[in-house]
Design an enzyme around this catalytic site. Structure first.
Site, mmCIF file in Angstrom:
data_model
loop_
_atom_site.group_PDB
_atom_site.id
_atom_site.type_symbol
_atom_site.label_atom_id
_atom_site.label_comp_id
_atom_site.label_asym_id
_atom_site.label_seq_id
_atom_site.Cartn_x
_atom_site.Cartn_y
_atom_site.Cartn_z
ATOM 1 N N ASP A 194 44.278 58.208 38.905
ATOM 2 C CA ASP A 194 42.959 58.786 39.195
ATOM 3 C C ASP A 194 42.370 58.288 40.509
ATOM 4 O OD1 ASP A 194 43.135 60.011 36.764
ATOM 5 O OD2 ASP A 194 41.838 58.594 35.710
HETATM 6 P P1 NAP Z 1 45.113 55.687 35.703
HETATM 7 O O1 NAP Z 1 44.463 56.845 36.357
HETATM 8 O O2 NAP Z 1 44.725 55.380 34.302
HETATM 9 O O3 NAP Z 1 46.689 55.922 35.811
HETATM 10 C C1 NAP Z 1 47.602 54.972 35.392
HETATM 11 C C2 NAP Z 1 48.994 55.508 35.642
HETATM 12 O O4 NAP Z 1 49.889 54.418 35.433
HETATM 13 C C3 NAP Z 1 49.405 56.611 34.688
HETATM 14 O O5 NAP Z 1 49.451 57.854 35.343
HETATM 15 C C4 NAP Z 1 50.791 56.172 34.145
HETATM 16 O O6 NAP Z 1 51.734 57.220 34.388
HETATM 17 C C5 NAP Z 1 51.116 54.931 34.986
HETATM 18 N N1 NAP Z 1 51.744 53.869 34.203
HETATM 19 C C6 NAP Z 1 51.419 53.418 32.993
HETATM 20 N N2 NAP Z 1 52.231 52.424 32.606
HETATM 21 C C7 NAP Z 1 53.112 52.243 33.616
HETATM 22 C C8 NAP Z 1 54.211 51.363 33.827
HETATM 23 N N3 NAP Z 1 54.590 50.464 32.896
HETATM 24 N N4 NAP Z 1 54.902 51.453 34.987
HETATM 25 C C9 NAP Z 1 54.553 52.375 35.925
HETATM 26 N N5 NAP Z 1 53.526 53.227 35.771
HETATM 27 C C10 NAP Z 1 52.805 53.157 34.635
HETATM 28 O O7 NAP Z 1 44.889 54.349 36.533
HETATM 29 P P2 NAP Z 1 43.987 54.070 37.804
HETATM 30 O O8 NAP Z 1 44.414 54.921 38.951
HETATM 31 O O9 NAP Z 1 43.990 52.587 37.941
HETATM 32 O O10 NAP Z 1 42.535 54.592 37.404
HETATM 33 C C11 NAP Z 1 41.670 53.896 36.494
HETATM 34 C C12 NAP Z 1 40.914 54.876 35.622
HETATM 35 O O11 NAP Z 1 40.125 54.143 34.651
HETATM 36 C C13 NAP Z 1 39.964 55.745 36.403
HETATM 37 O O12 NAP Z 1 39.862 57.019 35.816
HETATM 38 C C14 NAP Z 1 38.650 54.996 36.236
HETATM 39 O O13 NAP Z 1 37.500 55.809 36.444
HETATM 40 C C15 NAP Z 1 38.768 54.555 34.802
HETATM 41 N N6 NAP Z 1 37.821 53.473 34.553
HETATM 42 C C16 NAP Z 1 38.034 52.261 35.105
HETATM 43 C C17 NAP Z 1 37.062 51.285 34.947
HETATM 44 C C18 NAP Z 1 37.208 49.930 35.576
HETATM 45 O O14 NAP Z 1 36.259 49.177 35.498
HETATM 46 N N7 NAP Z 1 38.327 49.630 36.186
HETATM 47 C C19 NAP Z 1 35.920 51.540 34.221
HETATM 48 C C20 NAP Z 1 35.762 52.813 33.669
HETATM 49 C C21 NAP Z 1 36.725 53.759 33.835
HETATM 50 P P3 NAP Z 1 53.063 57.293 33.491
HETATM 51 O O15 NAP Z 1 52.611 57.392 32.076
HETATM 52 O O16 NAP Z 1 53.784 58.508 33.983
HETATM 53 O O17 NAP Z 1 53.843 56.043 33.757
#
Ligand code: NAP
Length: 459
Positions: free
Chosen positions: A386
């Site tokens: 994301d």
């Molecule tokens: P993400 O959008 O959740 O994407 C994570 C990706 O990691 C997935 O597409 C997955 O694809 C891949 N993945 C999972 N396990 C894996 C592994 N073992 N090896 C390789 N790839 C792996 O992560 P992000 O880009 O960090 O975004 C964070 C999200 O959380 C955002 O939508 C954000 O708004 C939300 N959020 C975060 C917070 C905060 O405080 N950090 C708070 C509220 C909301 P595969 O399944 O194909 O591997």
């Protein structure tokens, strides 16, 4: 004042100073660990001061409580993995808030009708906020752990029911304030607050749970501050207020990083809308093999790593540092781009990379690194999705339109490390994976990084 009271007030002052310094420490990755130690020292000082300065009725209960709390805390510290930290934090909030509510009930039972009007107001506030935070935090922990459905739970008439519960709770609070002798009203307020906590959190999707948790953290802090007013305890007032307001500021910052408003988080039902709004991007994702990816990295001048939630699940923080060491050994400039909401909690990536001894000077915030992408040879996206989705910038109809992103698609080449076609936490497809500059290296992030490091040594 007795010597014990002087000692207690002195430790409270010391604890308050340590809490303020700890918050300051936690505002920077370099000093965050020291901040945590200062907070622990402050808490320890406050406990010792209270035990020395207050009249202890039964030592047996105190020792039992300390032992049980230490055992549960110790067990949580050693057994809960880093990826489960958000739900662990939610559980801690539930404990803290439940403690505040119980102290309130205890005070009501012992001094109920003799309390002055201000203290009674603070007591009602403490019990109400403590109770709703307890159940709200338990639901948040359940959603994050997957034991409760993560999608928003919504049903017809929900808003009307919630409004009725809310009005009933506030009504009983006011009634208790005016007529403290009516015991049933007090317990009605308590019961309705427990129910309201559940109703408040079930309609929110698990994607928004971290924001909800930091709001609940804020409520637990305010409940603790109210407890301080009821007990005449200064350190509780100070610590509770610090907690209350820092939790609220954190919620606002997280919303800003996701381009959402707090009202939208609380009443928007984000998770359900997202699933419906997911668009078909079309095109093909191009796969790259290990040798070609290693070749690209080995002959690059500038490489940027973009860690995301997948780095945390794969526990790949050490592997990425080792790959960076290999590249730097070949004269490649390596940087890490940190998105404020990458992962599942604020500072998630900073904590993981710090654990692997990645130097703070290599970490770049979004605003610093975005202008550097056009001159970057290779970006390696490690389990992030994301936070690198260009739809947020390019597609005004996208549900994440306006969310600030790491603009990795402006780099010359992007290699995405992920296991397969899994979507990010928002459930959206990511057009980045279909762009001409992007190639996909499938597999667990830790294994892919380790294999890349090995392969580069043979280039
Ligand atoms: P993400 O959008 O959740 O994407 C994570 C990706 O990691 C997935 O597409 C997955 O694809 C891949 N993945 C999972 N396990 C894996 C592994 N073992 N090896 C390789 N790839 C792996 O992560 P992000 O880009 O960090 O975004 C964070 C999200 O959380 C955002 O939508 C954000 O708004 C939300 N959020 C975060 C917070 C905060 O405080 N950090 C708070 C509220 C909301 P595969 O399944 O194909 O591997």
């Amino acid at each position: 004042m007795s010597v014990e009271s002087y000692f207690m007030e002195a430790t409270y002052l010391l604890a308050s100073i340590l809490f303020v310094l700890s918050l300051k420490g936690m505002s920077r990755p370099e000093t965050a660990r020291r901040g945590m130690f200062l907070a622990e020292a402050g808490m320890f000082a406050a406990i010792i001061g209270t035990l020395v300065g207050q009249h202890v009725v039964t030592w047996g209960w105190i020792i039992a409580g300390l032992t049980l709390g230490s055992l549960i805390g110790g067990w949580m510290a050693v057994s809960v993995p880093m990826t489960a930290m958000p739900q662990r934090t939610a559980l801690s909030h539930a404990f803290g808030a439940f403690a505040a509510a119980l102290v309130g009930v205890g005070e009501f039972l012992t001094h109920g009708s003799e309390m002055g009007v201000i203290t009674r107001g603070a007591l009602g506030f403490e019990v109400m906020l403590g109770a709703l935070t307890t159940t709200g935090s338990l639901i948040a922990a359940g959603k994050l752990q997957g034991v409760i459905r993560g999608k928003p739970i919504q049903f017809r008439g929900q808003n009307a029911i919630n409004l009725l519960i809310f009005l009933g709770m506030i009504g009983s609070f006011v009634s208790f304030w005016i007529h403290p002798e009516t015991v049933a009203v007090f317990y009605t307020m308590l019961g309705l607050a427990f129910v309201f906590g559940v109703m408040l959190v079930i309609p929110i999707g698990s994607a928004d749970m971290p924001v909800v948790m930091s709001l609940l953290n804020s409520y637990a802090g305010l409940a603790a501050a109210a407890t301080g007013f009821v007990l005449g305890n200064n350190v509780l007032i100070i610590a509770g207020t610090l907690d209350g307001f820092s939790g609220f500021i954190l919620s606002v910052l997280m919303c800003k990083a996701m381009n959402r408003s707090i009202t939208n988080v609380l009443f928007g039902g984000f998770g359900s809308v997202i699933a419906e709004a997911a668009t078909e991007t079309g095109g093909v994702m191009r796969e790259i093999n290990l040798e070609d990816a290693a070749m690209q990295l080995a002959f690059a001048n500038r490489v940027v790593f973009v860690p995301g939630y997948g780095l945390a699940t794969a526990q790949a923080q050490h592997a990425v540092r080792e790959l960076a060491d290999v590249l730097e050994g070949r004269g490649v400039t390596v940087k890490y781009a940190i998105h404020p909401v990458a992962g599942r909690m604020p500072g998630h990536m900073n904590v993981l990379l710090a654990e692997a001894n990645v130097s703070y000077s290599s970490l770049y915030e979004m605003e610093q690194i975005n202008p550097e992408f056009p001159s970057t040879d290779v970006v390696v996206v490690i389990g992030a999705n994301d936070v690198v989705n260009p739809d947020a910038r390019d597609n005004p109809k996208s549900i994440i339109a306006g969310m600030p992103i790491l603009e990795v698609d402006r780099a010359r080449s992007v290699i995405v490390l992920k296991r397969g076609q899994g979507r990010g936490f928002s459930g959206l497809e990511n057009p980045l994976f279909f762009k001409a500059c992007t190639t996909m290296l499938y597999g667990d992030a830790k294994a892919s990084l380790a294999h890349l490091a090995q392969a580069i040594q043979h280039v």
